[in-house]
Scaffold this motif. Structure first.
Motif, mmCIF file in Angstrom:
data_model
loop_
_atom_site.group_PDB
_atom_site.id
_atom_site.type_symbol
_atom_site.label_atom_id
_atom_site.label_comp_id
_atom_site.label_asym_id
_atom_site.label_seq_id
_atom_site.Cartn_x
_atom_site.Cartn_y
_atom_site.Cartn_z
ATOM 1 N N ARG A 112 61.726 26.521 26.843
ATOM 2 C CA ARG A 112 63.077 27.003 27.086
ATOM 3 C C ARG A 112 63.432 26.772 28.537
ATOM 4 N NH1 ARG A 112 60.713 32.484 26.903
ATOM 5 N NH2 ARG A 112 60.655 33.279 29.011
ATOM 6 N N ALA A 113 64.714 26.716 28.791
ATOM 7 C CA ALA A 113 65.178 26.541 30.163
ATOM 8 C C ALA A 113 64.972 27.823 30.937
ATOM 9 C CB ALA A 113 66.655 26.154 30.165
ATOM 10 N N VAL A 114 64.775 27.688 32.250
ATOM 11 C CA VAL A 114 64.565 28.869 33.086
ATOM 12 C C VAL A 114 65.742 29.826 32.967
ATOM 13 C CG1 VAL A 114 64.309 29.672 35.466
ATOM 14 C CG2 VAL A 114 63.068 27.646 34.687
ATOM 15 N N GLY A 115 66.954 29.281 32.876
ATOM 16 C CA GLY A 115 68.143 30.124 32.798
ATOM 17 C C GLY A 115 68.205 30.989 31.562
ATOM 18 N N GLU A 116 67.378 30.691 30.547
ATOM 19 C CA GLU A 116 67.356 31.504 29.341
ATOM 20 C C GLU A 116 66.381 32.670 29.441
ATOM 21 O OE1 GLU A 116 66.417 28.829 26.220
ATOM 22 O OE2 GLU A 116 68.268 27.676 26.387
ATOM 23 N N ALA A 117 65.564 32.705 30.484
ATOM 24 C CA ALA A 117 64.571 33.770 30.638
ATOM 25 C C ALA A 117 65.256 35.092 30.959
ATOM 26 C CB ALA A 117 63.592 33.408 31.748
ATOM 27 N N VAL A 118 64.897 36.139 30.231
ATOM 28 C CA VAL A 118 65.433 37.484 30.461
ATOM 29 C C VAL A 118 64.256 38.401 30.771
ATOM 30 C CG1 VAL A 118 66.699 39.433 29.491
ATOM 31 C CG2 VAL A 118 67.381 37.089 28.914
ATOM 32 N N TYR A 119 64.212 38.922 31.990
ATOM 33 C CA TYR A 119 63.118 39.774 32.430
ATOM 34 C C TYR A 119 63.620 41.200 32.631
ATOM 35 C CZ TYR A 119 60.758 35.333 33.343
ATOM 36 O OH TYR A 119 60.202 34.088 33.216
ATOM 37 N N LEU A 120 62.918 42.140 32.024
ATOM 38 C CA LEU A 120 63.242 43.563 32.129
ATOM 39 C C LEU A 120 62.268 44.206 33.099
ATOM 40 C CD1 LEU A 120 63.524 44.226 28.279
ATOM 41 C CD2 LEU A 120 65.248 43.236 29.795
ATOM 42 N N ILE A 121 62.766 45.043 33.992
ATOM 43 C CA ILE A 121 61.925 45.691 34.999
ATOM 44 C C ILE A 121 61.999 47.197 34.818
ATOM 45 C CG2 ILE A 121 61.477 45.980 37.459
ATOM 46 C CD1 ILE A 121 62.850 43.343 37.976
ATOM 47 N N ASP A 122 60.842 47.839 34.808
ATOM 48 C CA ASP A 122 60.822 49.304 34.712
ATOM 49 C C ASP A 122 59.428 49.790 35.076
ATOM 50 O OD1 ASP A 122 61.763 51.832 34.372
ATOM 51 O OD2 ASP A 122 62.259 51.624 32.252
ATOM 52 N N GLY A 123 59.297 51.103 35.220
ATOM 53 C CA GLY A 123 58.021 51.731 35.509
ATOM 54 C C GLY A 123 57.775 52.891 34.572
ATOM 55 N N SER A 124 56.505 53.245 34.390
ATOM 56 C CA SER A 124 56.143 54.352 33.515
ATOM 57 C C SER A 124 55.039 55.171 34.169
ATOM 58 C CB SER A 124 55.665 53.822 32.159
ATOM 59 O OG SER A 124 55.376 54.878 31.263
ATOM 60 N N SER A 125 55.148 56.484 34.084
ATOM 61 C CA SER A 125 54.204 57.385 34.732
ATOM 62 C C SER A 125 52.893 57.470 33.953
ATOM 63 C CB SER A 125 54.806 58.782 34.868
ATOM 64 O OG SER A 125 55.951 58.746 35.684
ATOM 65 N N LEU A 126 51.797 57.635 34.692
ATOM 66 C CA LEU A 126 50.465 57.798 34.116
ATOM 67 C C LEU A 126 49.875 59.092 34.660
ATOM 68 C CD1 LEU A 126 49.184 54.164 34.837
ATOM 69 C CD2 LEU A 126 50.223 54.979 32.711
ATOM 70 N N SER A 127 49.410 59.958 33.790
ATOM 71 C CA SER A 127 48.866 61.251 34.204
ATOM 72 C C SER A 127 47.429 61.107 34.671
ATOM 73 C CB SER A 127 48.933 62.251 33.048
ATOM 74 O OG SER A 127 50.269 62.471 32.659
ATOM 75 N N LEU A 128 47.109 61.744 35.779
ATOM 76 C CA LEU A 128 45.748 61.759 36.313
ATOM 77 C C LEU A 128 45.381 63.185 36.699
ATOM 78 C CD1 LEU A 128 45.819 58.667 38.708
ATOM 79 C CD2 LEU A 128 44.781 58.771 36.452
ATOM 80 N N ALA A 129 44.107 63.486 36.643
ATOM 81 C CA ALA A 129 43.625 64.802 37.075
ATOM 82 C C ALA A 129 42.129 64.720 37.270
ATOM 83 C CB ALA A 129 43.964 65.877 36.041
ATOM 84 N N GLY A 130 41.620 65.570 38.153
ATOM 85 C CA GLY A 130 40.183 65.651 38.321
ATOM 86 C C GLY A 130 39.673 64.898 39.532
ATOM 87 N N ALA A 131 38.347 64.829 39.627
ATOM 88 C CA ALA A 131 37.698 64.214 40.772
ATOM 89 C C ALA A 131 38.043 62.736 40.865
ATOM 90 C CB ALA A 131 36.182 64.384 40.653
ATOM 91 N N GLY A 132 38.270 62.273 42.075
ATOM 92 C CA GLY A 132 38.561 60.871 42.310
ATOM 93 C C GLY A 132 40.019 60.519 42.309
ATOM 94 N N SER A 133 40.881 61.474 41.960
ATOM 95 C CA SER A 133 42.304 61.164 41.840
ATOM 96 C C SER A 133 43.099 61.502 43.103
ATOM 97 C CB SER A 133 42.902 61.920 40.647
ATOM 98 O OG SER A 133 42.740 63.326 40.811
#
Length: 381
Positions: A112-133
């Motif tokens: 496909r042509a580069v102009g047809e590329a559709v890129y979605l950008i977003d972020g998602s949270s990840l839960s952490l807890a405990g030693a090392g975090s």
């Protein structure tokens, strides 16, 4: 007698092992290693992702129960302490760069042509807890990380991922992302930075996002709209000269604001630097942003990035990279068969048959025993 590999073995064949070995050598990941090689570590982590294992102990115990088949996978049994040390100390770049190389290889088949590329950008949270975090702790009560992703909407796969502490702004992470000139980028209000928009615009990229309520365009033209399609207005104008009192706006060319009424009755002010495409096309592009939300939901429900095997930064980065590699393996395997169309149903079938000797395209069929020889003695009880 025909020999069938296990489903897991079949999936692992899709990894570019020669490229992986070069990465191991480049990062000296196996230097001074005596017990657990980087390859065995990757295989163990992928097993955990695909089998739905939630702990080091579960992965180690399950692999030990399949010890006779590990040799054919090119892996060895692992001990829990050695496995934990490897996740905490081995260079995460090996796994992140393997993911990047697999994405690049998969992309070669897309015509496909580069102009047809559709890129979605977003972020998602990840839960952490405990030693090392501690690396991800940003208050006495709060601790967590965030996965930032660029998602190819046409190929239905992530093409870039990064992990940061949760208090790092989305736009800060976005400024480190690679930009493909001429592509379309779709994102939400977390990436509200006129300077970054100007950088995308200078690269010839099409931008589709939303405007905040306090941002007003200086309108120079009103265009006809199709109200039956939910388009309320279509305006061309200029953004404010400053994004803040101390920052001059470098995005000083004419832009576009499209008003769209969605199913709930809410009116969205969609922004784009594309002045010529139909308003319906711009609105449809913004609606595609939902695909990355579905991707995050699928990964969190199907793979393992809710429960981390280690909380230090290196272990989290490795686990996220391996989860994305597992996603690519499932996607590639699903494309090699036509019986199961649902990605979720296919992932569940793979999990149920992971160590069974079956072909990927026959997961729904029982494995037949070889026919008995007429000359073979049969015993009846």
């Amino acid at each position: 007698m025909r020999h069938d590999n296990s489903v897991f073995h079949d999936l692992l064949k899709r990894i570019p092992w020669a490229a992986f070995e070069r990465l191991v050598e480049e990062h000296q990941a196996d230097k001074h290693v005596r017990r657990l090689s980087t390859k065995s570590q990757l295989i163990a982590l992928l097993y955990g992702q695909l089998a739905g294992a939630t702990s080091l102990r579960e992965i180690v115990g399950s692999l030990q129960s399949h010890g006779t088949r590990l040799y054919h996978l090119g892996a060895r049994p692992v001990s829990r302490s050695t496995f934990a040390d490897a996740n905490g100390l081995r260079p995460s770049a090996v796994f992140a760069e393997l993911f990047a190389q697999m994405v690049a290889r998969a992309g070669r088949g897309l015509k496909r042509a580069v102009g047809e590329a559709v890129y979605l950008i977003d972020g998602s949270s990840l839960s952490l807890a405990g030693a090392g975090s501690q690396w991800a702790r940003f208050s006495d009560q709060a601790c967590g990380a965030k996965m930032h992703v660029v998602y190819d909407a046409n190929a239905e796969r992530p093409i870039y991922a990064a992990v940061t502490p949760a208090n790092v702004n989305d736009i800060t992470a976005a400024k480190e992302m690679p930009i493909e000139a001429g592509a379309t980028y779709v994102f939400d209000l977390g990436y509200y930075d006129f300077g970054w928009w100007a950088k995308l615009n200078a690269a010839g990229c099409r931008i589709v996002t939303r405007l905040k309520s306090h941002t007003r365009l200086t309108v120079s033209a009103e265009q006809a709209v199709n109200e039956d399609a939910g388009i309320l207005f279509d305006r061309i104008g200029l953004l404010p000269q400053r994004q803040a009192k101390s920052r001059r706006n470098p995005m000083n060319r004419p832009v576009r604001e499209i008003g769209v009424r969605i199913e709930t009755g809410k009116v969205l002010r969609i922004f784009s630097n594309d002045l010529t495409a139909p308003a319906e096309e711009i609105a449809a592009l913004y609606k595609r942003r939902w695909a990355i939300e579905l991707f995050f939901r699928w990964v969190k429900q199907t793979l393992k990035i809710r429960h981390f095997l280690g909380n230090n930064e290196n272990a989290v980065r490795i686990q996220v990279a391996v989860a994305l590699i597992a996603y690519l393996l499932l996607q590639m395997a699903k494309a090699d068969q036509t019986i199961v169309t649902s990605p979720l149903a296919f992932a569940r079938l793979v999990r149920a048959n992971l160590m069974h000797r079956k072909r990927i395209d026959r997961l729904l069929k029982p494995r037949h025993s070889p026919p008995s020889s007429p000359g073979q003695m049969s015993l009846q009880w």
